[in-house]
Design a protein around this motif. Structure first.
Motif, short mmCIF file in Angstrom:
data_model
loop_
_atom_site.label_atom_id
_atom_site.label_comp_id
_atom_site.label_asym_id
_atom_site.label_seq_id
_atom_site.Cartn_x
_atom_site.Cartn_y
_atom_site.Cartn_z
N GLN A 24 -73.39 10.89 92.15
CA GLN A 24 -73.52 10.68 90.71
C GLN A 24 -74.63 11.57 90.14
N ARG A 80 -64.28 13.90 86.74
CA ARG A 80 -63.28 13.13 87.50
C ARG A 80 -63.90 12.61 88.79
N TYR A 82 -67.07 11.97 89.21
CA TYR A 82 -67.99 10.90 88.81
C TYR A 82 -67.24 9.58 88.64
N ASP A 83 -66.10 9.63 87.99
CA ASP A 83 -65.30 8.41 87.81
C ASP A 83 -64.85 7.85 89.16
N TYR A 84 -64.46 8.74 90.07
CA TYR A 84 -64.06 8.30 91.40
C TYR A 84 -65.24 7.63 92.13
N TRP A 86 -67.80 6.18 90.75
CA TRP A 86 -68.08 4.91 90.09
C TRP A 86 -67.08 3.83 90.52
N LEU A 87 -65.81 4.22 90.65
CA LEU A 87 -64.81 3.26 91.11
C LEU A 87 -65.05 2.82 92.56
N MET A 88 -65.65 3.70 93.36
CA MET A 88 -66.01 3.34 94.73
C MET A 88 -67.27 2.49 94.77
N ASN A 90 -69.03 0.68 92.28
CA ASN A 90 -69.16 -0.56 91.53
C ASN A 90 -68.72 -1.80 92.33
N PRO A 91 -67.49 -1.87 92.85
CA PRO A 91 -67.11 -3.09 93.57
C PRO A 91 -67.87 -3.27 94.89
N ASP A 134 -74.65 -1.65 86.44
CA ASP A 134 -74.82 -1.08 85.11
C ASP A 134 -76.19 -0.41 84.96
N LYS A 137 -76.05 2.90 86.71
CA LYS A 137 -75.29 3.85 85.90
C LYS A 137 -76.12 4.36 84.73
#
Length: 175
Positions: A24, A80, A82-84, A86-88, A90-91, A134, A137
């Protein structure tokens, strides 16, 4: 609770995710470089236009134009990525936080659970689980990336004219 305890908990909890957070941060660094580099490339292109003849137009303008287009493609690709990330992150971070907080809660004495409602304790755990990702981020995306963008913009303006750089620093401090 002291600030040292909170910072130690924050550091201990985020340690397993340092590579995802480094990804990130890398995206934030590329964004910060792009924010100042692409306008600088446009400046280079505009500065070269009066000196160009019809025979050397491709030779003179192709490198900065190709670099400009490459940076545009790279930034799109990095967002893209970064979004990947974040999806990894966060959960996994929420699950890790939940387990860590529940283990810490199990080490407390019975009187804590007798003196506090279970729903209240569960809500506090849930708030930490949703708030820490959050916070990470915000720190990376808003704080670190924008400070890097400020530093890189100041350096880019410094190469053009140091007085503009000083004015940029003063303007940013005021606002």
């Amino acid at each position: 609770i002291s600030n040292k305890v909170i910072i130690d908990f924050f550091r201990e909890t985020l340690r397993p995710f340092r590579f995802l957070m480094l990804g990130q941060f890398t995206v934030g660094l590329v964004w910060a470089v792009d924010l100042s580099l692409r306008p600088y490339l446009l400046k280079i292109i505009v500065d070269k236009i009066p000196e160009i003849t019809q025979t050397n137009v491709v030779h003179e303008l192709l490198p900065p134009i190709a670099f400009y287009m490459g940076m545009s493609f790279l930034v799109t690709l990095m967002f893209r990525f970064y979004d990947y990330i974040w999806l990894m992150l966060n959960p996994l971070l929420k699950r890790h936080l939940g387990g860590t907080l529940m283990n810490k809660m199990m080490m407390h004495s019975l009187t804590l659970f007798q003196n506090h409602f279970a729903g209240n304790l569960a809500n506090k755990i849930k708030d930490v689980m949703s708030g820490m990702p959050d916070l990470v981020k915000i720190l990376i995306e808003k704080f670190l990336s924008h400070i890097l963008a400020f530093l890189i913009a100041t350096l880019a303006v410094w190469t053009i004219n140091y007085q503009f750089s000083v004015l940029l620093i003063l303007w940013i401090i005021v606002f």
